[in-house]
Design a protein around this motif. Structure first.
Motif, PDB file in Angstrom:
ATOM      1  N   ALA A  45      19.287  -3.462   4.406  1.00 18.72           N
ATOM      2  CA  ALA A  45      18.874  -3.271   3.014  1.00 18.72           C
ATOM      3  C   ALA A  45      18.017  -2.016   2.871  1.00 18.72           C
ATOM      4  O   ALA A  45      18.152  -1.267   1.899  1.00 18.72           O
ATOM      5  N   THR A  46      17.177  -1.773   3.847  1.00 21.10           N
ATOM      6  CA  THR A  46      16.333  -0.574   3.836  1.00 21.10           C
ATOM      7  C   THR A  46      17.193   0.685   3.881  1.00 21.10           C
ATOM      8  O   THR A  46      16.974   1.639   3.122  1.00 21.10           O
ATOM      9  N   ARG A  47      18.182   0.687   4.774  1.00 21.74           N
ATOM     10  CA  ARG A  47      19.089   1.844   4.862  1.00 21.74           C
ATOM     11  C   ARG A  47      19.857   2.041   3.559  1.00 21.74           C
ATOM     12  O   ARG A  47      20.069   3.170   3.117  1.00 21.74           O
ATOM     13  N   ALA A  48      20.260   0.951   2.944  1.00 28.41           N
ATOM     14  CA  ALA A  48      20.984   1.049   1.676  1.00 28.41           C
ATOM     15  C   ALA A  48      20.091   1.645   0.589  1.00 28.41           C
ATOM     16  O   ALA A  48      20.532   2.502  -0.188  1.00 28.41           O
ATOM     17  N   LEU A  49      18.838   1.223   0.524  1.00 27.07           N
ATOM     18  CA  LEU A  49      17.901   1.805  -0.445  1.00 27.07           C
ATOM     19  C   LEU A  49      17.645   3.276  -0.153  1.00 27.07           C
ATOM     20  O   LEU A  49      17.560   4.097  -1.083  1.00 27.07           O
ATOM     21  N   GLN A  50      17.534   3.623   1.114  1.00 33.00           N
ATOM     22  CA  GLN A  50      17.341   5.023   1.474  1.00 33.00           C
ATOM     23  C   GLN A  50      18.540   5.854   1.046  1.00 33.00           C
ATOM     24  O   GLN A  50      18.386   6.986   0.588  1.00 33.00           O
ATOM     25  N   SER A  51      19.721   5.303   1.148  1.00 32.48           N
ATOM     26  CA  SER A  51      20.931   5.999   0.721  1.00 32.48           C
ATOM     27  C   SER A  51      20.906   6.262  -0.776  1.00 32.48           C
ATOM     28  O   SER A  51      21.281   7.349  -1.245  1.00 32.48           O
ATOM     29  N   VAL A  52      20.456   5.287  -1.546  1.00 29.14           N
ATOM     30  CA  VAL A  52      20.320   5.473  -2.995  1.00 29.14           C
ATOM     31  C   VAL A  52      19.283   6.549  -3.282  1.00 29.14           C
ATOM     32  O   VAL A  52      19.490   7.426  -4.128  1.00 29.14           O
ATOM     33  N   ALA A  53      18.181   6.518  -2.561  1.00 26.84           N
ATOM     34  CA  ALA A  53      17.127   7.516  -2.770  1.00 26.84           C
ATOM     35  C   ALA A  53      17.638   8.919  -2.477  1.00 26.84           C
ATOM     36  O   ALA A  53      17.357   9.862  -3.230  1.00 26.84           O
ATOM     37  N   VAL A  54      18.396   9.078  -1.399  1.00 31.35           N
ATOM     38  CA  VAL A  54      18.930  10.395  -1.055  1.00 31.35           C
ATOM     39  C   VAL A  54      19.897  10.880  -2.133  1.00 31.35           C
ATOM     40  O   VAL A  54      19.864  12.042  -2.536  1.00 31.35           O
ATOM     41  N   LYS A  55      20.732   9.978  -2.642  1.00 34.89           N
ATOM     42  CA  LYS A  55      21.674  10.360  -3.707  1.00 34.89           C
ATOM     43  C   LYS A  55      20.910  10.794  -4.952  1.00 34.89           C
ATOM     44  O   LYS A  55      21.243  11.803  -5.584  1.00 34.89           O
TER      45      LYS A  55
END
Length: 93
Positions: A45-55
């Motif tokens: 879930a953390t990696r998924a949130l980080q992916s959204v943040a990067v986008k």
């Protein structure tokens, strides 16, 4: 118009998936699942949130910051500083 407007559908879909992951985490805790299994899902879930943040950051840089830099002056400096601060927060998290 926000920098992420063109990505809004994709971002909303990703966030809905993350929301489901977090609800699943809550169920795992309620069901007394194994700690390592829960931690593995927290990491996902953390990696998924980080992916959204990067986008979001990419969209911000390519739209908001690029437009401000094209205008120049104090607005450009403020937008670059704002983006730098956001990057610093992401790196610390």
């Amino acid at each position: 118009m926000q920098g992420y407007t063109d990505s809004k559908t994709e971002l909303t879909r990703r966030l809905a998936r993350i929301e489901g992951q977090v609800r699943g985490l809550s169920r795992m805790v309620e069901d007394d699942k194994y700690c390592i299994d829960i931690l593995t899902q927290v990491s996902a879930a953390t990696r998924a949130l980080q992916s959204v943040a990067v986008k979001l950051l990419e969209d911000h840089l390519s739209h908001c910051v690029a437009d401000a830099v094209a205008q120049g002056g104090d607005t450009a400096e403020a937008k670059v500083k704002e983006a730098s601060d956001a990057i610093a927060r992401l790196v610390r998290s």
